[in-house]
Write an enzyme that holds these catalytic residues in place. Structure first.
Site, PDB file in Angstrom:
ATOM      1  N   GLY A 172       0.825  -1.214   0.000  1.00 39.47           N
ATOM      2  CA  GLY A 172       0.000   0.000   0.000  1.00 39.47           C
ATOM      3  C   GLY A 172       0.855   1.258   0.000  1.00 39.47           C
ATOM      4  O   GLY A 172       2.088   1.197  -0.073  1.00 39.47           O
ATOM      5  N   PHE A 173       0.192   2.375   0.130  1.00 42.88           N
ATOM      6  CA  PHE A 173       0.866   3.688   0.110  1.00 42.88           C
ATOM      7  C   PHE A 173       1.894   3.770   1.249  1.00 42.88           C
ATOM      8  O   PHE A 173       3.111   3.855   1.007  1.00 42.88           O
ATOM      9  CB  PHE A 173      -0.219   4.770   0.207  1.00 42.88           C
ATOM     10  CG  PHE A 173       0.260   6.157   0.527  1.00 42.88           C
ATOM     11  CD1 PHE A 173       1.385   6.688  -0.082  1.00 42.88           C
ATOM     12  CD2 PHE A 173      -0.455   6.950   1.426  1.00 42.88           C
ATOM     13  CE1 PHE A 173       1.810   7.985   0.208  1.00 42.88           C
ATOM     14  CE2 PHE A 173      -0.043   8.236   1.713  1.00 42.88           C
ATOM     15  CZ  PHE A 173       1.100   8.753   1.116  1.00 42.88           C
ATOM     16  N   ASN A 185      -3.043  -8.424   0.673  1.00 36.52           N
ATOM     17  CA  ASN A 185      -3.981  -9.199  -0.169  1.00 36.52           C
ATOM     18  C   ASN A 185      -4.293  -8.460  -1.471  1.00 36.52           C
ATOM     19  O   ASN A 185      -5.061  -8.938  -2.292  1.00 36.52           O
ATOM     20  CB  ASN A 185      -5.279  -9.533   0.592  1.00 36.52           C
ATOM     21  CG  ASN A 185      -6.073  -8.291   0.943  1.00 36.52           C
ATOM     22  OD1 ASN A 185      -5.675  -7.174   0.606  1.00 36.52           O
ATOM     23  ND2 ASN A 185      -7.186  -8.471   1.620  1.00 36.52           N
ATOM     24  N   GLY A 212      -3.961  -2.387  -2.157  1.00 34.67           N
ATOM     25  CA  GLY A 212      -2.527  -2.214  -2.400  1.00 34.67           C
ATOM     26  C   GLY A 212      -2.192  -2.469  -3.870  1.00 34.67           C
ATOM     27  O   GLY A 212      -3.026  -2.960  -4.631  1.00 34.67           O
ATOM     28  N   TYR A 234       0.544 -16.786   8.823  1.00 31.07           N
ATOM     29  CA  TYR A 234       1.649 -17.706   9.087  1.00 31.07           C
ATOM     30  C   TYR A 234       2.942 -17.114   8.537  1.00 31.07           C
ATOM     31  O   TYR A 234       3.027 -16.766   7.359  1.00 31.07           O
ATOM     32  CB  TYR A 234       1.377 -19.076   8.428  1.00 31.07           C
ATOM     33  CG  TYR A 234       2.554 -20.007   8.566  1.00 31.07           C
ATOM     34  CD1 TYR A 234       2.889 -20.556   9.805  1.00 31.07           C
ATOM     35  CD2 TYR A 234       3.355 -20.302   7.463  1.00 31.07           C
ATOM     36  CE1 TYR A 234       3.991 -21.383   9.938  1.00 31.07           C
ATOM     37  CE2 TYR A 234       4.466 -21.136   7.592  1.00 31.07           C
ATOM     38  CZ  TYR A 234       4.780 -21.668   8.826  1.00 31.07           C
ATOM     39  OH  TYR A 234       5.872 -22.479   8.965  1.00 31.07           O
ATOM     40  N   SER A 274      -5.105  -2.067   5.660  1.00 31.44           N
ATOM     41  CA  SER A 274      -6.488  -1.576   5.824  1.00 31.44           C
ATOM     42  C   SER A 274      -6.832  -0.675   4.651  1.00 31.44           C
ATOM     43  O   SER A 274      -5.993   0.111   4.208  1.00 31.44           O
ATOM     44  CB  SER A 274      -6.654  -0.754   7.105  1.00 31.44           C
ATOM     45  OG  SER A 274      -7.991  -0.258   7.179  1.00 31.44           O
ATOM     46  N   TYR A 292     -14.552   2.039   9.631  1.00 31.89           N
ATOM     47  CA  TYR A 292     -13.110   2.300   9.741  1.00 31.89           C
ATOM     48  C   TYR A 292     -12.780   2.790  11.153  1.00 31.89           C
ATOM     49  O   TYR A 292     -11.908   2.245  11.826  1.00 31.89           O
ATOM     50  CB  TYR A 292     -12.716   3.356   8.710  1.00 31.89           C
ATOM     51  CG  TYR A 292     -11.243   3.690   8.657  1.00 31.89           C
ATOM     52  CD1 TYR A 292     -10.322   2.774   8.172  1.00 31.89           C
ATOM     53  CD2 TYR A 292     -10.783   4.948   9.058  1.00 31.89           C
ATOM     54  CE1 TYR A 292      -8.968   3.091   8.093  1.00 31.89           C
ATOM     55  CE2 TYR A 292      -9.433   5.273   8.977  1.00 31.89           C
ATOM     56  CZ  TYR A 292      -8.531   4.346   8.487  1.00 31.89           C
ATOM     57  OH  TYR A 292      -7.193   4.669   8.408  1.00 31.89           O
ATOM     58  N   LYS A 328     -10.599   0.777  14.023  1.00 30.13           N
ATOM     59  CA  LYS A 328      -9.336   1.316  14.525  1.00 30.13           C
ATOM     60  C   LYS A 328      -9.397   1.537  16.044  1.00 30.13           C
ATOM     61  O   LYS A 328      -8.397   1.364  16.741  1.00 30.13           O
ATOM     62  CB  LYS A 328      -9.003   2.630  13.809  1.00 30.13           C
ATOM     63  CG  LYS A 328      -8.661   2.449  12.329  1.00 30.13           C
ATOM     64  CD  LYS A 328      -7.321   1.748  12.153  1.00 30.13           C
ATOM     65  CE  LYS A 328      -6.867   1.715  10.701  1.00 30.13           C
ATOM     66  NZ  LYS A 328      -5.581   1.021  10.536  1.00 30.13           N
ATOM     67  N   TYR A 388      -3.411  -6.553  25.015  1.00 31.83           N
ATOM     68  CA  TYR A 388      -2.249  -7.451  24.894  1.00 31.83           C
ATOM     69  C   TYR A 388      -1.050  -6.871  25.649  1.00 31.83           C
ATOM     70  O   TYR A 388      -0.228  -7.596  26.189  1.00 31.83           O
ATOM     71  CB  TYR A 388      -1.897  -7.694  23.418  1.00 31.83           C
ATOM     72  CG  TYR A 388      -2.553  -8.942  22.875  1.00 31.83           C
ATOM     73  CD1 TYR A 388      -3.935  -9.011  22.719  1.00 31.83           C
ATOM     74  CD2 TYR A 388      -1.798 -10.071  22.545  1.00 31.83           C
ATOM     75  CE1 TYR A 388      -4.546 -10.153  22.242  1.00 31.83           C
ATOM     76  CE2 TYR A 388      -2.406 -11.224  22.074  1.00 31.83           C
ATOM     77  CZ  TYR A 388      -3.784 -11.257  21.924  1.00 31.83           C
ATOM     78  OH  TYR A 388      -4.383 -12.407  21.457  1.00 31.83           O
TER      79      TYR A 388
END
Ligand code: UDP
Length: 322
Positions: A11-12, A33, A37, A63, A76, A146, A150, A160
């Site tokens: 992507g950008f 994917n 992109g 993976y 995204s 979006y 986010k 986490y």
């Protein structure tokens, strides 16, 4: 050699990060994917043995064999027309994708940096926006897919960090521009420049009094790189505080491109934020970072890129290779 995984690597922003990390001597694994992109953004890296590309969807399962030291989650859709077209994928990559990558980071004991956004502030009631502001987001509006993905991404990442002790970094990215933006991604800058190049009028939404603050991509990448290597686990705004109205911005593009076209006004999209400007005190203090590239210089470079891209595409069509 340190190994870094960059999702959204084609992507950008992802592709600029790939370049930066290659330049800094890392082994770079780009994952994408290719929904939004473009492989052409990274094709110059394919001959390098310290570069790998995985064509996969992080929302499903991730993976990666071998060691990983850093993960940067930049996959995204990121423009309003993209997330109107693919709302479910937008939600999934920010939520399920983030969860998968946090799991991978934990398994590899890697440091995880997530690409968050000024959209977490929604249509802000605090101006300029600092990291302590909680935002004003409509969860069921067109931008909700979006913005809420986010916001969830930030919450999951913090969980986490606190629960598993994972090393985390959260960058809140404000409007950014530069080479490798998609001409057809519908955002203000590519829209205005491509309209000027096609000899069409520039479409300003609403009365054009809404504001944004545009950061040149090299400045942003520098801020992200510094944040990754810092020891700060909480959100940091990275963007350019130089604020401008969208009408003024369109006028700058008219001047830059020398087009004879004028501005035409279209309806303002639902929930379009009225104003946006980052408070970058935290980035200044913690990262010793602030943007260096003026809008005048950044826009010139970006315009040259778009001109060449349009010429190359036109030649490819004319010669029948496309
Ligand atoms: N905009 C516009 N004309 C366009 C595209 C966008 O006036 O052709 C406006 C849009 O309504 C918003 C601003 O420009 O107020 C920035 O839009 P963009 O999609 O670039 O990013 P946002 O900051 O809204 O996510």
């Amino acid at each position: 050699m340190k190994r870094v995984l960059i999702t959204g690597g084609a992507g950008f922003l992802g592709s600029h990060l790939c370049d930066r990390f290659i330049h800094e001597g890392y082994h770079v694994i780009a994952m994408d994917n290719l929904i939004t992109g473009d492989i052409r953004n990274i094709e110059h890296l394919f001959p390098l043995k310290q570069f790998q590309f995985y064509h996969s969807d992080v929302s499903k399962f991730v993976y990666v064999p071998g060691e990983l030291h850093y993960i940067l989650h930049f996959a995204s859709p990121a423009s309003p027309i993209d997330y109107l077209k693919i709302p479910i994928q937008t939600l999934k990559v920010g939520s399920l994708g983030t969860h998968n990558l946090l799991g991978l980071a934990r398994a590899k004991q890697a440091r995880m940096l997530i690409a968050s956004t000024s959209e977490v502030y929604g249509d802000p009631h605090v101006h300029p926006q600092n990291e302590d502001y909680w935002g004003n987001v409509n969860p069921v509006g067109p931008r909700g897919v979006y913005d809420e993905a986010k916001r969830f991404q930030e919450a999951m990442t913090m969980a986490y960090h606190t629960f598993h002790g994972l090393e985390t970094r959260i960058v809140r990215i404000f409007n950014t521009y530069g080479p490798r933006m998609r001409l057809d991604d519908g955002r203000a800058l590519p829209a205005f420049i491509s309209q000027a190049l096609r000899g069409e009028d520039l479409t300003v939404f609403g009365d054009g009094s809404q504001t944004r603050s545009f950061c040149y991509v090299d400045d942003l990448i520098e801020g992200i790189y510094r944040l990754l290597l810092s020891d700060y686990p909480y959100p940091v705004n990275v963007g350019n505080p130089n604020e401008i109205t969208i009408k003024q911005f369109a006028e700058e593009i008219i001047k830059l491109t020398g087009t004879q076209q004028k501005i035409v006004y279209k309806p303002l999209p639902t929930d379009d934020p009225r104003q946006r400007r980052p408070d970058i005190s935290r980035a200044k203090e913690i990262l010793d970072w602030e943007p260096k590239v003026s809008r005048e210089d950044g826009l010139k470079i970006t315009y040259e890129y778009f001109r060449k891209t349009v010429d190359t595409q036109a030649t490819a069509y004319a010669s029948g290779t496309k």
